[in-house]
Design a protein around this motif. Sequence first.
Motif, short mmCIF file in Angstrom:
data_model
loop_
_atom_site.label_atom_id
_atom_site.label_comp_id
_atom_site.label_asym_id
_atom_site.label_seq_id
_atom_site.Cartn_x
_atom_site.Cartn_y
_atom_site.Cartn_z
N LYS A 173 6.10 -70.44 -39.64
CA LYS A 173 7.12 -71.32 -40.21
C LYS A 173 8.53 -70.85 -39.85
N GLU A 174 8.77 -69.52 -39.92
CA GLU A 174 10.11 -69.02 -39.64
C GLU A 174 10.52 -69.27 -38.21
N ARG A 175 9.56 -69.20 -37.28
CA ARG A 175 9.87 -69.45 -35.87
C ARG A 175 10.20 -70.93 -35.66
N HIS A 214 11.45 -72.98 -37.88
CA HIS A 214 12.75 -73.24 -38.48
C HIS A 214 13.88 -72.68 -37.62
N PHE A 215 13.66 -71.51 -37.01
CA PHE A 215 14.69 -70.94 -36.13
C PHE A 215 14.96 -71.88 -34.97
N ARG A 274 4.72 -63.66 -39.60
CA ARG A 274 5.59 -64.73 -40.12
C ARG A 274 6.58 -65.18 -39.07
N PHE A 275 6.87 -64.31 -38.11
CA PHE A 275 7.89 -64.60 -37.11
C PHE A 275 7.34 -64.71 -35.68
#
Length: 497
Positions: A91-93, A95-96, A458-459
């Motif tokens: 998810k964090e990737r 969103h980035f 996560r990333f």
Amino acid sequence: MKEATSRNTIYDTFAQQAKLHPNATAIVDGDRTLTYADLDALATTIALKMPVGHPRMVGIVMDHSAEMIGSILAVLKSGAAYVPIEPSMPKERIHFVMTETGVDFIITNHRHRRKLKGFALLEINRDLPIAYGMTSEDRSTPDGLAYVLYTSGSTGLPKGVMIANRNVTHYARAFSREFHPGVGDLMLQYSVCSFDIFVEEVFTTLLSGAALVIVPESVKEDTKALLRFVERNKVTIISGFPYLLLDINKIGRVPGSLRLLISGGDVLRARYIDRLVPKVMIYNTYGPSETTVCCSYYRCDNAEPSPDGTYPIGKAIEGCHVEIRDENLQPVPDGHEGEICILGDGVGMGYLGDRKVENQAFVTLEDGRRLYRSGDIGIMCSDGVLLFLHRKDTQVMILGKRVETCEVENVLCGCPEVEAAVVKPGTDNAGLSFLTAYFVPRSIKGFSLSNLKRKMARFLPPYMIPEFFVRLKAMPLTVNGKVNSQALPKIHKRNTL
């Protein structure tokens, strides 16, 4: 493939094919078959649903389907660029990527909505009714941005490669001149959308009158099932990583319909295809994402590998020029090592955002030509055939995907339980790359390696998580205060393939 029209854009070239072959198959998606007329109408249907009249960039976070391909064409028709990333990515990737590109909205499926909170969404689901007879304006332009693909970044963050419409139509023409796809050909759509093999699969097919056959996710992990799928759907062309060819080679059977196997994204070794060579035409291809999929081809099934057991990466494709130059960008003689530098119609627009250091790889020469410094070291043979030797920086290929070790290191060092860390690439006895993380924990008490890996996940996608983790009491340093790589414990991995 018919020559691109004067507009020289992806959508316009596709539309010309739809006019020439409206009833030809464009997409096979499970039990559904869409003609070129169907796909064009689907793209228009989606374009008319867009919540922003003149978008600049649009995210694509979708399951692979006819609707995904229609959404990409709709974005291109609107004059915008698409920004693709797999829903399975952390998810964090996601969103980035979507935040850095500043997408106007994201096209997605209903089941992925919760992963995209905070963004404007356009939900397009399977079996969207097609509104035949509707029209929307084609705003695409040759120099307009077509897509942004994110690759592992040397600054510790992923970087977005910007490719224009004209770059893609150039590549489709070059592909067509070499491989002659057309009505009756069926290309397997196997690659993830965030890698440029996907670009090759989709656009060389739909800009030539051929058909795209989308592989179900349930089939991808089983090569035997994949070959049965290929045979059942009469697929004629497969483009993939060397490891896919290796898996097919181990089975030793080539579906009767298959006429062409294309390898790209990593080194192709002779033993990966030794059982396939007599049975099908095989090409090794080379090219960074920054130069639009590929810049050189080498046919393997009628040639011998290099003495080291790898295949050359061949000669420049039409519209491209490949040179070997030194650190000062001066040409080096044939037979001497140097950096592989690429010029011509495939050289992209650079990296998105404030990437001054990384954009130095794009050079404008005195004669006005643009050159891309690949960071790869190679040799030009006297017969004009190019050999790839190795990377000159920290970049490696893991499972055919580009990885900057410093990006992995950046995530690892960002974990609160890690005091210091470095990530180093290694090579096993089969010549395949792997990553080892060397780290010093802040405290032994309560430390959990599984929790550390979970935080990294996560990333980072799975292929970027190091295969080995080595816990150190202290990081060995040189007298200059830098990590002493020579003092790190050596990892020796044996590959039994």
